[in-house]
Design a protein around this motif. Sequence first.
Motif, PDB file in Angstrom:
ATOM      1  N   SER B  35     -11.647  15.130 -29.922  1.00 59.88           N
ATOM      2  CA  SER B  35     -10.858  15.702 -28.851  1.00 59.88           C
ATOM      3  C   SER B  35     -10.541  17.151 -29.196  1.00 59.88           C
ATOM      4  O   SER B  35     -10.247  17.484 -30.335  1.00 59.88           O
ATOM      5  CB  SER B  35      -9.587  14.889 -28.703  1.00 59.88           C
ATOM      6  OG  SER B  35      -8.767  15.483 -27.750  1.00 59.88           O
ATOM      7  N   GLY B  38      -6.507  17.234 -29.000  1.00 64.33           N
ATOM      8  CA  GLY B  38      -5.774  16.079 -29.487  1.00 64.33           C
ATOM      9  C   GLY B  38      -5.185  15.226 -28.381  1.00 64.33           C
ATOM     10  O   GLY B  38      -4.593  14.197 -28.639  1.00 64.33           O
ATOM     11  N   ILE B  39      -5.338  15.657 -27.150  1.00 66.15           N
ATOM     12  CA  ILE B  39      -4.780  14.877 -26.043  1.00 66.15           C
ATOM     13  C   ILE B  39      -5.870  14.465 -25.069  1.00 66.15           C
ATOM     14  O   ILE B  39      -6.029  13.294 -24.746  1.00 66.15           O
ATOM     15  CB  ILE B  39      -3.711  15.698 -25.293  1.00 66.15           C
ATOM     16  CG1 ILE B  39      -2.514  15.924 -26.210  1.00 66.15           C
ATOM     17  CG2 ILE B  39      -3.294  14.984 -24.033  1.00 66.15           C
ATOM     18  CD1 ILE B  39      -1.587  16.960 -25.724  1.00 66.15           C
ATOM     19  N   SER B  40      -6.669  15.453 -24.649  1.00 65.38           N
ATOM     20  CA  SER B  40      -7.704  15.118 -23.669  1.00 65.38           C
ATOM     21  C   SER B  40      -8.817  14.340 -24.372  1.00 65.38           C
ATOM     22  O   SER B  40      -9.113  14.591 -25.538  1.00 65.38           O
ATOM     23  CB  SER B  40      -8.264  16.379 -23.048  1.00 65.38           C
ATOM     24  OG  SER B  40      -8.687  17.252 -24.069  1.00 65.38           O
ATOM     25  N   PRO B  41      -9.436  13.422 -23.664  1.00 66.35           N
ATOM     26  CA  PRO B  41     -10.471  12.604 -24.309  1.00 66.35           C
ATOM     27  C   PRO B  41     -11.701  13.436 -24.650  1.00 66.35           C
ATOM     28  O   PRO B  41     -12.040  14.363 -23.905  1.00 66.35           O
ATOM     29  CB  PRO B  41     -10.806  11.565 -23.255  1.00 66.35           C
ATOM     30  CG  PRO B  41     -10.302  12.126 -21.983  1.00 66.35           C
ATOM     31  CD  PRO B  41      -9.182  13.018 -22.299  1.00 66.35           C
TER      32      PRO B  41
END
Lengths: 344, 717
Positions: B35, B38-41
Motif C-alpha cells: 500500500s 498504508g491506508i489505500s489498498p
Amino acid sequence: MSLFMRNYKPNSLATVYNVKLWRLNSTTADSVMKKDDNEEEEFRVLDILKKKDRMQRRVVRRADIQPDRADRMALDQKWGNVWPGPKTFHPSSVPLPLRQGYVSKGQAPPGKKANAELMKIPNFLHLTPPVIKSQCEALKQFCTEWPSLLNSEEAIEKHYPVEIITSDYCHASPSIRNPLARVVTLRFKLSTLKLDKHSRDKFIRLVGERYDKETDLVTITADRCPVRVQNLDYVNYLLTACYHEAWNVEEWEKEKTEEDMEYYEWNNNASKKSLVNWFMRTKNEFKELSEDEYRSFDVSVIPNAEGYKDAVSSLMNDGESDETVRKYGDSVRKLLGLPEKKVV
Amino acid sequence: MYSNVVVPRQWTRFACLCRSLTTIEGQKLPQTSKSSDGISPPPRIPRGPTDILQALAATVGNDPTAAHYKYHDDPYLIPLSNFRKRAYALSAEAGRKAAAWIRDEHAELFTTRVFDPPTKIKTPYSNADPKIEAFSPKPIYNDESKVTEDDLKYTIKNALLEDSMTVFKLLGGVGSVNEELKLQFLQLLCFYNEKEPDSLEWLEERWFSANMRERQAATWRLGGLADQIFESMDPKTPEAYCAMIQGMAKYYQAERAHNMAQEAISKGIPLSTSVYNALIGCIGFLKEGTALRIEALKSLLGQMNDQGMSPNNETLSACLRSLSAWGGGKVLQQMALQVVAEFKQIGIQPGLAAYYYLLCLFCKERGPRFDILSTIITELEKQESLDAKEPADTNFFITAMGVCSDHLQDINMAERLHAILMKGDNYKLVGDAYKESIYYRHYVTVACRHAPFEKTLELLDTLIPNVYVPEPTVMEEIIKTLEVGGAGDRLAQTWSQLVVFGHGKRVKLVERLLEAMINTYSGQEPEVQSKIRAAAADMLNFGQAVSEEQETKDVRTPVQKLSATAVCSIIELCSDTTDKADPNWKSVDEALRRLRREEAAGVPARPQALADVAQKAATIGLPGIAATAVTYLAECGFEEAMSASVQVLGTMLNRPVQEVETLLTEQHSSLAGSLHPAAQAVAEAYNIAKTGGPVLQDRERSSSSSDSDSESSSDDE
C-alpha cells in the motif's frame, strides 16, 4: 479414538494391498441348493402369500468386485488427494469407522455402509486443516499486503466508513444471472457524517426507519433498477441527496414550536423557568425575565443545577423508570440541600 | 431457494475494500504489492480467469488407490480390466453424445429464460447467459437449408467439413463464392483431404480410438472438390498453391506435389517453409535408393535456401522423418547426425518428434546398442515443460520406453524418462489409451526384469490396476518376478487380480501362477501358506464356474482346460494340511474327480506328488481321497502306482509293507468281502498297475456308497 483407528487399519505401507481375496462365491450357491433339498422332504405348508418364494429370490452378485479402496490406503497418504472436492459421503473411500443414525435399544448406531444418514448431511471432508493450509499457500501469490495502517477495527471504520453489501448467486442452470444479485445495500454510521444538530435531526427524519438508533447505522437498500451498477449509483445518489437536503434550512422550519420538538429540551421548558425563578428568589432578586433570557440563563451558577438538568432531561426523554426517577430524586435532594435518602 | 445470510460487518468491509480495488484496477498504477500510504489498498495483482482454479488444482496430487476421475468412485463402478475401462468411459460419453443430439435436434426446447424478470419468457435464442459457443446448439445443414456465406464461414471456422461441403454446394458451388472464402475452403479441404475429422469434443473417443499408425499410401483424392476449386481459381494465389501442395504431400501424392511445386517455382510464386517441410516429408515416395533420396533431400534444402526460406523446427523433424523411414544403415545414421548438428548450428533444437525419429533410426531391436537416449533424456531434463508441436510428439515417450526396455535394458534410464513424463503437465504427451498401455507395458517389463524387488513392488502398487492393467505377457513377467522374490502373499493376490483383470480363463497364465506358487510355497509363513491354499482352491472353483457357464450359455470359443499338471499342483497345495476337517480336502477330492473324468489336458508331470498326497490322505484318515488318487495313478499307468498303493493300503490297514504285499498277491475274491470299500479300491488299483488292466472290473462297487471322506473308521477291517 486414535487408538481405535490404528487398530482399524493394520495395513502398513509395505502391504498396501489388502490380502483379502476378491473371490467368487460359488460355494455359497451350492450350499443354498442343498438346503432346498432338505426342506423338500419336510411337511409342506400351504403358502398362500408365496412368502417362501419371495424369500428365496437370490441376489445375483458380481464376482469381480474389489474390496474398499479405504482398506488399501497408506497411513501417510495425503487426504487431500483422495477427497479433493466437496462430494457426497462414500463409505468405500473414507477410511474412518463412522457411525450415524437412529440407535435402537441395546445396539450401536448403523455403520457407514449403505447409510443414508451419512449421505444426507453435508460433509467437510474436503476441507481438512492441512488442505486449507495448502490451499491458502497456493492462493498467496494472488494476495497483496494488507495496508499497514488499517490495523484495527476502528482504523478500518475511520478510513472506510461506507459499506456496500451485495450478494452473488451460484446455481446450476444455463443462465448464470440471478435477479436477486441486483440488490445493493449501503450502510454507514450516522456519526461519521459531518452534521450539526439541526441537520442531523433532519437527516434522521429524512431516512426514517432506515436509521437504527441502537447501532447508529443508516441502511439504504435499492432494488428498483434491473442491474446492480444502477442500484449502486442509486444508493450513492440517495446518500448524497439526503446529506445535502439535511443541511438546507427551509423558511418553514423556523416555525417549529415546542410541540414539534422531537425530544425534551430542558432549556426551553417550564422546568428551567421554575429553577431560575427559585434560584433568584433564594438570592432575593425579583426580576421579570423574558423568554429568551430564561433560555440563555447559565445554570452553572446554580450549585448542582447541572445534575438536576440531566436528571429532568433523562426522565423526560428516556421515559419514567426506577433509574430515572431515583436519579431525579437524588438531584432534587442535592439541589435543595436536603439530606440523602436513607436506605432502610 | 436462496437463504439470506447475515453478513457480519467485517466481511462486508472486506468486500467494500475489494470493490474499491476493482475501481482502481482500471487506472495504471505502479505494480507493487504494498500500500502506498498504508491506508489505500495496494494495486491488484493481475490474474487470468482460471488462475485461481489452476493454483488450487495444483495442490491436489494423485491418489494411487483411486481410479481416474472420469469413473465413479465406487467399488462396483471402478473398472478393473481394460475392457471395462474402455466400456465405461465410452458409455459415459455416449450419454453425452445423446444429450448433444437432443440439444441439436430440439434446440427449441432450450429457449425459456427462467430468471429474467418477469419470470419465464420464451426467447428465439438459447437460454444460456452468457452464451457459450461450445454448449449452444449446432446448426444442422441439409439440402433444403437456406444458407448464406456466413454459414460457410461458420462451418469453415469450426472445421465442420461435411457441413461446409453441403453449404458450398447449396451456395452454388465453384462459381458463386468469393475468392477469399474459396481460398479458406480450399485450405480446409486440403488439410483434411475432404474427410470429416474426429471431433475435438469427444475426448474419450479420441482417447480410445485405435488409430495406431496412419496409412502411408497416396490417399489424396484426385479430381476431388479441392482440385476443382483450385482449377477454378483465377488468378491462382501463392496461398492456394501452398495449400494444394501441402495437402498432396500430407496425403502422400508425392509426385504431383513436387510437380506442382516446380510449376510454382517456375512461375515465380513464392512457397512457404511449411510447403518445403511437407515436400521433404514425402521424398521417399519419389525416389528409390538411399543415395538418390539423400541427394533429393539435399537439393530440396538447397532450393529452400535459394528461395530465402529459413528452416524451422518442423523442417528438422521432417528431414529426420524421411531419413528414419528409409530403413537403417550407417549412411542414414551419419546423415541424420549431420542434419541435427547443422540445425543446432543455426539455433534450432530438435523437438520430441525429431528425437522420436532419431530413436527409430538408431535403436533397432536387433541392431547394435546405441546409447543416444541418455543424451536425449539429459537434454529433456533441462527443459521446464514440454510442448506438443506436432502429432508425432506423442510417439516419443512410448518409443523411448521401448528402447529402455528392449534395446538398453536399463531401469535407471526408464525411471528418469518416467520422471520427465510425470513432471508438470507433460503427461499430455502420452498420446492415447493404446500408447499409454504400451508405454506402461515396457516400463513394467523393464522394472520386473532389472529393478530391485522392493522397488518393483512399489511401482506395481502405484500403477496397477488404476493406471494400467497388465496384459497377459506382462502378467507373466510379474509372476516371474514375484516367484523369484519369493513373495507368497503377493502370488496369492495375483490370482484374484487375474480374475478381476479378466485373465482368469487364460490357462497358460494360471498354470504359470500355480507353478510359481508351488515353487515358493515351502518357505512361507503358515498364514501365507493358507492364503495360497485358498487361492488354489479358488482356481478350481473358478474353472468349474466357467465350464458351467459354458454349458448354460452358448459360448462360441471353447474354454481351455487346466492341464493335469496344474490340477496336480492344486491338489498338492490344497492337501498340505494335517486337519482332516479342512475344507481344502473337498477341493482335493473335486480335483481328483476331475482328473479321473479326464477334464484336464494331458497327464501330470510329477506323479510322485500325487502318490504323496494319497499317502498323506490315508494317514489322516481320508481313505476315499487316497483311493481315488491311487486309482488315477494306476489308470494312467504310472510306475509309482504300485508302490503307492501298497503303502497306502499299509497305512489303511495299519500293517507293514511286506504283509500287505503278500495280502495283495492272494486271491482277490477273498479280499473283496472283507475289506473296506476304499481299501478294496486301492487293492484294485494295485492290480491295475500290476497287470495293466482291471481285474475286479466286473465286480460292482455299488456297495461302496460310503466311499466318501466322511467315513472315518477305516483302519479296522
